[in-house]
Design an enzyme around this catalytic site. Structure first.
Site, mmCIF file in Angstrom:
data_model
loop_
_atom_site.group_PDB
_atom_site.id
_atom_site.type_symbol
_atom_site.label_atom_id
_atom_site.label_comp_id
_atom_site.label_asym_id
_atom_site.label_seq_id
_atom_site.Cartn_x
_atom_site.Cartn_y
_atom_site.Cartn_z
ATOM 1 N N CYS A 195 68.760 51.885 78.778
ATOM 2 C CA CYS A 195 68.192 51.083 79.867
ATOM 3 C C CYS A 195 67.570 51.896 81.000
ATOM 4 O O CYS A 195 66.478 51.549 81.455
ATOM 5 C CB CYS A 195 69.217 50.117 80.434
ATOM 6 N N ARG A 220 78.212 58.508 73.078
ATOM 7 C CA ARG A 220 79.352 58.243 73.965
ATOM 8 C C ARG A 220 80.561 58.935 73.386
ATOM 9 O O ARG A 220 80.796 58.877 72.184
ATOM 10 C CB ARG A 220 79.604 56.737 74.068
ATOM 11 N N GLN A 237 71.031 52.040 68.768
ATOM 12 C CA GLN A 237 70.987 50.627 69.140
ATOM 13 C C GLN A 237 69.616 50.047 68.813
ATOM 14 O O GLN A 237 68.610 50.722 68.999
ATOM 15 C CB GLN A 237 71.215 50.476 70.649
ATOM 16 N N ASP A 286 67.722 48.328 70.507
ATOM 17 C CA ASP A 286 67.725 47.961 71.909
ATOM 18 C C ASP A 286 66.384 47.387 72.344
ATOM 19 O O ASP A 286 65.342 47.766 71.814
ATOM 20 C CB ASP A 286 68.004 49.233 72.732
ATOM 21 N N HIS A 313 64.653 45.758 76.280
ATOM 22 C CA HIS A 313 64.860 45.271 77.639
ATOM 23 C C HIS A 313 63.700 44.382 78.019
ATOM 24 O O HIS A 313 62.550 44.781 77.897
ATOM 25 C CB HIS A 313 65.023 46.448 78.601
ATOM 26 N N LYS A 360 76.338 36.607 80.186
ATOM 27 C CA LYS A 360 75.879 37.042 78.869
ATOM 28 C C LYS A 360 76.272 36.083 77.759
ATOM 29 O O LYS A 360 77.106 35.197 77.950
ATOM 30 C CB LYS A 360 76.413 38.437 78.555
ATOM 31 N N HIS A 400 69.102 42.635 78.653
ATOM 32 C CA HIS A 400 69.382 43.590 77.580
ATOM 33 C C HIS A 400 69.692 42.766 76.344
ATOM 34 O O HIS A 400 70.442 41.793 76.441
ATOM 35 C CB HIS A 400 70.630 44.431 77.848
HETATM 36 ZN ZN ZN Z 1 70.335 47.990 78.159
#
Ligand code: ZN
Ligand code: ZN
Length: 645
Positions: A337, A366, A384, A386, A388, A472, A518
């Site tokens: 992000c 991580r 991910q 991912d 945005h 969420k 997200h």
């Molecule tokens: Zn994110």
């Protein structure tokens, strides 16, 4: 009298001092037999504890997570009583419930326990359970508690007591066993009807390798024998589907100690499968107006100070990468992000430009504790799917609807047909905990609730489960053997736009903050593939599977024709291999079945002469003979049908 509000909203009156068990009994005897504990105003209590004021009460049974953990925690006390009876002088560490069952860390003083001892411990537990001993709660002073465990010479309980405050210490006693514990527990031991010891392992006291190694005994209990039988069947089935085992057999991925724990290596077949998943989603994202972006694997420390991730992950994660420049530090990115926020900032944005949807299959790192790592479901580096979405507050609902459509499209393509969604909203009684204006929260929460309803999702609403930065929607799928997995999440965020000072110019010519969403339908590719392997037991959908066909020549004489068949099918975008080993056809068929390849094409003299193939389908057997083109049509139609909505 006091008023008790039950989960269905009904209000009943009871005498002051009533218990959850009595409430259950007033509803039905059957219910009372199953009540293990109760949630009273949000806190889990003994079902036998007196309630003195108007309360909200949820009766907990084996169908509730808290009900189960109360049973299992209570069973740990029962196991301790059995162990003490069989091995006098045993000292006890901690005995918590876990996801499936419980354990107790014990010091056997030089003795050992093996599988051979399980039966006698189980029998003792059942014998004690049948006595129906109550779990009796008593408050004790710290001095008395210390005295009690000094007499027992249990240094572990004494160690635990050191950290407790006087006036806040309770003992629970059932039968001949007394434990230091806060509770809650089930009413009495007779609720425990089935017992199974699962495993023994070593565990350092307090998880510290400088301390003594204790024996950790794992077990599980149930309120019905049938539940235990079902659980053991499920466990057997889960073992067969274990993605770590199948991943190796199907040559999808591997781990190397040398590369590092928790860092998966994708083998050619696994990497190709991964690539197909990426392309599948990318294609759909392009149709939905997503813009691909790409960002590096590391970022300057300042980026993560701005984003707040440094504060969250800094000390407990991978440590900074230094450069020859004094004071310059980079971090492996824990999230994509912040990078995407910086991309948003590369040019001025107007209300007409929104929404903007940046998508990236971004790999993040991580640091997970070694003990937490598990196959592909818990790793230290993962990718991910991912994206945005930067939008105006009034666009949140439309974006949510589109993302839900995308998630449902993914689930359908991969045979996840049983799922629910959890809507996490803010705690209306504690609004100051959250960032963002009331107006925007109201808008976003309504958007999530309405779009979920419009899309016909089965939802549960959880108040107070939202992140501090936004509400969420999380998807939970049930796999083929009934296990639940969290996959896919859509999250509103008011925090990062604030921290990065993101702006757009509104129709009023003023500067406004965009809302950030997200979303990741897969979550991470690693975890998703793990869940998928376990869901389909390695038999991937035809469009995704590494090899769709295996051509099996019945003898070496037909190897050339087999290769020609494969080449022709490759032209129709069908992939596979030729099994040209010098083996009997029966063995080739069995091996292909083990590799879970959906179609086998058997070729011999007749097939070559007629330019045909004999087709066998995994799990269905012979389908007959087909021309190459007809067979290609069968496969491609099967794949296309899946993607028609
Ligand atoms: Zn994110
Ligand atoms: Zn306890």
């Amino acid at each position: 009298m006091i008023k008790i509000t039950l989960p269905d909203g009904s209000v009943r009156e009871y005498a002051k001092g009533t218990t959850a068990l009595q409430i259950a009994l007033s509803i039905s005897e059957g219910l009372a037999r199953n009540v293990l504990a109760a949630k009273v105003n949000g806190e889990v209590w003994d079902a036998t504890r007196a309630i003195h004021a108007d309360s909200k009460v949820v009766l907990l049974t084996m169908n509730d997570v808290e009900g189960k953990s109360t049973l299992w925690h209570s069973s740990a006390h029962l196991m301790a009583e059995a162990l003490e009876a069989i091995y006098p002088g045993t000292k006890f560490g901690i005995g918590p419930p876990i996801e499936n069952g419980f354990y107790y860390d014990i010091d056997l003083g030089g003795k050992t326990i093996s599988q051979d001892d399980f039966k006698k411990i189980e029998d003792k537990m059942l014998e004690l359970a049948r006595q129906g001993n109550e779990y009796k709660r008593s408050e004790v002073s710290k001095a008395d508690a210390i005295q009690y465990f000094k007499e027992k010479a249990d240094e572990y309980k004494l160690d635990l007591l050191e950290g407790l405050e006087d006036g806040n210490i309770t003992f629970y006693q059932q039968g001949n066993f007394t434990d230091l514990c806060r509770g809650p527990h089930i009413p009495n031991t007779s609720f425990i009807k089935a017992v199974k010891l699962m495993n023994v392992a070593g565990a350092y006291w307090r998880g510290d390798e400088k301390n003594k190694m204790l024996t950790r005994v794992y077990a599980i209990t149930f309120t019905k024998q049938k539940d235990l039988t079902d659980y053991l069947v499920l466990l057997e089935e889960a073992k067969k589907r274990d993605h770590r085992k199948l991943g190796k057999e199907l040559e999808l991925f591997a781990f190397s100690e040398k590369v590092g724990m928790g860092l998966p290596l994708w083998l050619p077949k696994g990497a190709a499968l991964r690539e197909r998943l990426i392309q599948f989603l990318q294609k759909q994202q392009l149709k939905n107006g997503y813009l691909p972006v790409a960002t590096p694997h590391i970022g300057n420390k300042n980026l993560y100070i701005t984003s707040g991730h440094y504060e969250k992950y800094g000390a407990d994660s991978f440590q900074p990468i230094r450069t020859p420049h004094e004071g310059e530090e980079f971090f492996l990115k824990p999230m994509n992000c912040p990078h995407h926020c910086e991309i948003y900032k590369t040019s001025p944005r107007s209300y007409k430009d929104l929404p903007i949807r940046f998508a990236e299959f971004g790999t993040v790192y991580r640091y997970e504790q070694a003990g937490e790592l598990h196959g592909l479901t818990r790793v230290r580096g993962f990718t991910q799917d991912d994206a945005h979405l930067f939008c105006r507050p009034d666009q949140v609902k439309e974006e949510f609807c589109k993302v839900i459509d995308l998630v449902l499209y993914v689930f359908k393509a991969l045979d996840f047909n049983d799922f629910t969604a959890q809507i996490s909203l803010r705690d209306p009684e504690n609004k100051t905990k959250y960032i963002g204006s009331d107006e925007n929260w109201a808008l976003a929460e309504a958007a999530i609730i309405e779009s979920s309803a419009e899309k016909g999702l089965k939802t549960v609403v959880e108040l107070g489960e939202a992140a501090f930065y936004g509400p969420k929607l999380d998807f939970m799928v049930k796999d083929a053997i009934g296990r639940k997995w969290q996959l896919g999440t859509i999250q509103v965020d008011y925090n990062l736009p604030e921290r990065f000072e993101l702006e757009y110019t509104g129709s009023d010519n003023m500067k406004h903050r965009p809302v950030m969403i997200h979303r990741a339908p897969f979550g991470s590719l690693e975890r998703f593939i793990a869940v998928l392997i376990e869901h389909c037991a390695g038999k991937f959908p035809l469009w995704l599977t590494p090899d769709q066909i295996s051509v099996l020549p019945i003898s070496e004489k037909y190897n050339d024709y087999a290769k020609k068949v494969l080449e022709l099918l490759n032209n129709y975008d069908i992939r596979g291999l030729v099994d040209d080993r010098n083996e009997k056809i029966g063995k080739k068929i069995r091996d292909t079945e083990l590799q879970k390849i959906p179609y086998m094409l058997i070729v011999g003299e007749k097939e070559e002469a007629d330019n045909m193939v004999s087709v066998r389908k995994q799990g269905e057997g012979d389908l007959g003979s087909f021309s190459i083109q007809d067979f290609a049509n069968i496969i491609n139609t099967e794949i296309e049908n899946r993607f028609i909505k």
